[in-house]
Design an enzyme around this catalytic site. Structure first.
Site, PDB file in Angstrom:
ATOM      1  N   CYS A 100      13.403 -24.156  11.919  1.00 26.76           N
ATOM      2  CA  CYS A 100      12.517 -25.314  11.778  1.00 26.76           C
ATOM      3  C   CYS A 100      11.103 -24.856  11.444  1.00 26.76           C
ATOM      4  O   CYS A 100      10.441 -25.420  10.558  1.00 26.76           O
ATOM      5  CB  CYS A 100      12.527 -26.145  13.055  1.00 26.76           C
ATOM      6  SG  CYS A 100      11.450 -27.600  12.989  1.00 26.76           S
ATOM      7  N   SER A 117      -0.778 -29.180  21.239  1.00 30.25           N
ATOM      8  CA  SER A 117      -1.340 -29.614  19.961  1.00 30.25           C
ATOM      9  C   SER A 117      -2.563 -30.505  20.169  1.00 30.25           C
ATOM     10  O   SER A 117      -3.504 -30.486  19.368  1.00 30.25           O
ATOM     11  CB  SER A 117      -0.279 -30.345  19.126  1.00 30.25           C
ATOM     12  OG  SER A 117       0.196 -31.505  19.785  1.00 30.25           O
ATOM     13  N   CYS A 155      15.369 -29.230  19.362  1.00 29.95           N
ATOM     14  CA  CYS A 155      14.491 -30.382  19.191  1.00 29.95           C
ATOM     15  C   CYS A 155      15.226 -31.697  18.967  1.00 29.95           C
ATOM     16  O   CYS A 155      14.807 -32.729  19.466  1.00 29.95           O
ATOM     17  CB  CYS A 155      13.522 -30.119  18.035  1.00 29.95           C
ATOM     18  SG  CYS A 155      14.269 -29.388  16.574  1.00 29.95           S
ATOM     19  N   GLY A 160      -0.253 -25.711  17.554  1.00 26.99           N
ATOM     20  CA  GLY A 160      -0.508 -25.420  18.963  1.00 26.99           C
ATOM     21  C   GLY A 160       0.330 -24.276  19.503  1.00 26.99           C
ATOM     22  O   GLY A 160       0.552 -24.208  20.715  1.00 26.99           O
ATOM     23  N   ALA A 220      -1.117 -29.930  13.133  1.00 27.22           N
ATOM     24  CA  ALA A 220       0.192 -30.509  13.444  1.00 27.22           C
ATOM     25  C   ALA A 220       0.149 -31.074  14.858  1.00 27.22           C
ATOM     26  O   ALA A 220      -0.138 -30.353  15.813  1.00 27.22           O
ATOM     27  CB  ALA A 220       1.282 -29.448  13.330  1.00 27.22           C
ATOM     28  N   GLY A 240       2.282 -34.717  19.989  1.00 29.63           N
ATOM     29  CA  GLY A 240       2.192 -35.632  21.114  1.00 29.63           C
ATOM     30  C   GLY A 240       2.193 -34.914  22.446  1.00 29.63           C
ATOM     31  O   GLY A 240       2.218 -35.545  23.498  1.00 29.63           O
ATOM     32  N   GLY A 241       2.146 -33.565  22.406  1.00 25.90           N
ATOM     33  CA  GLY A 241       2.127 -32.767  23.623  1.00 25.90           C
ATOM     34  C   GLY A 241       0.746 -32.218  23.916  1.00 25.90           C
ATOM     35  O   GLY A 241      -0.192 -32.373  23.135  1.00 25.90           O
TER      36      GLY A 241
END
Length: 427
Positions: A101, A17, A222, A126, A10, A13-14
């Site tokens: 989530c 991960s 989020c 992550g 998964a 974009g951080g």
């Protein structure tokens, strides 16, 4: 040459991960990166970073020579997370959408997509957490359906995967994973399990992931991001998204002093207020804090200090508790009581408690010391040592210190003079 295992990672974009994907590649796995879109940015009037996050995730995958996919769970998130959040607020509770989530989106829909659609041998995220399994054990797991009854067959031989806190206790995220299914956990790898955040950043820097290192760490709900939650609910959620669903209607009411019943001011809607937060009361020099809510009248009760006794309780009840191992601990089943550790906020220290198991699967949690601002709708997460046992939603609160003190004061008060020679004893 052995079979190369396929792991779907998964990608947010951080930095976490991104480094997870890098570590999986270094372990020799065939890794596919997938970015999840959970909120429709076209409906946002504020700034939404999902497109930029997706682009950052793609850049990492391209740099690592990994296949990249994007999948949308906007509809699933709406029905299984956001709608639930609105219902909880209407009931006067304060929900935790991040836990939901993980339960419904990342470790259900995404997990099923990774295994069934992409044919993965395992999935990875992550999160700073670890399990009782070695990676090779993860690949050997078979799908096992969840039990249909409250408890499993006592003669069934099982070795469930256990969820443990990661090496970086300050970043530990087991709290947010406390509702995930046993099946998903058994098929999940946490590459950051033994690493600290600082070391993860160092790996990212050495790998040249400068574009993700520069980003601020994700905070808050989020789909709301850094914006003020009260403004989001009041200004955004009272309008219809695509005119499909009706949102919560504003229900203004009074701020009422818990001590003398005096009306202190007005609020815009009790569902935007949670126990323990500072109340915005115009004309008040000293701070007042929310200690209780009456959803029938719309009154929000406030106390004059941040540590007012009306904010402290030592007993809660949950709904049916979700045990990560699927069964309650043997000690709890055998004696109906167990000593363990508790938290309802991921930032609070673990607190000793005694848990009692009820016949309907719910639990009572009795804390060694009263805790500030225990809140209905939040999750009571239990630990035994460094193992996260699971969680249950708080549905009932015990009496506050303030209520108990008032009761003691009443018992110690002399009986009123009724001008009777032989008054009846107080009971």
């Amino acid at each position: 040459m052995g079979v190369v295992r396929h792991v779907v990672c998964a990608m947010s974009g951080g930095v976490d991960s991104s480094v997870s994907a890098l570590l999986l590649k270094r372990m020799g796995y065939h890794v596919t990166g997938v970015f999840m879109k959970n909120w429709d940015s076209q409906d946002e009037r504020g700034v939404c970073s999902s497109e930029r996050d997706c682009e950052d995730a793609y850049k990492v995958c391209k740099r690592l020579d990994m296949p990249f996919h994007q999948v949308s769970y906007v509809k699933e998130y709406w029905h299984e997370v956001f709608s639930n959040l609105l219902r909880e607020y209407e009931k006067g509770r304060t929900p935790n959408p991040d836990i939901m989530c993980n339960k419904h989106i990342k470790f259900k829909h995404f997990y099923q997509y990774a295994v069934n659609t992409l044919g993965a041998d395992a999935m990875a995220t992550g999160h700073y957490a670890r399990t009782s399994q070695e990676d090779e054990e993860v690949f050997q797991q078979k799908h096992v359906p969840p039990p249909r009854t409250l408890f499993r067959d006592r003669f069934e031989i099982r070795k469930p995967a256990r969820l443990y806190q990661g090496a970086d206790r300050l970043k530990d995220q087991t709290f947010f994973l406390s509702q995930i299914s046993q099946d998903a956990l058994r098929h999940t790898i946490f590459p950051l399990a033994g690493l600290t955040k600082d070391f993860v950043k160092k790996i990212a820097a050495e790998a040249g992931f400068q574009h993700v290192l520069k980003k601020k760490e994700s905070m808050g709900i989020c789909f709301i991001g850094e914006r003020d939650f009260e403004n989001f609910i009041l200004e955004h959620c009272f309008n219809s998204m695509s005119n499909l669903l009706k949102y919560i209607e504003p229900k203004p009411g009074n701020f009422v002093s818990i001590e003398d019943g005096k009306i202190m001011g007005q609020h815009k809607g009790w569902f935007t207020l949670t126990l323990g937060q500072r109340a915005r009361i115009g004309g008040q020099v000293d701070p007042w804090f929310v200690v209780d809510k009456d959803i029938t009248t719309g009154d929000v009760f406030v106390g004059p200090t941040t540590n007012h006794p009306a904010l402290f309780r030592d007993t809660i009840q949950t709904d049916r508790f979700h045990w990560i191992a699927e069964d309650p601990p043997a000690e709890l089943v055998r004696t109906q009581m167990m000593e363990c550790l508790f938290r309802f906020n991921n930032r609070m220290p673990l607190t000793p408690c005694t848990v009692t198991l009820n016949l309907d699967g719910s639990v009572w949690v009795m804390l060694r010391e009263p805790i500030r601002a225990l809140t209905p709708g939040q999750f009571a997460v239990l630990y035994k040592g460094d193992e996260c046992l699971g969680s249950g939603k708080i549905i009932r609160l015990g009496p506050t210190k303030f209520t108990l003190q008032k009761g003691q004061d009443c018992l110690s008060c002399p009986p009123k003079d009724t001008n009777q020679q032989h008054p009846e004893p107080f009971s």
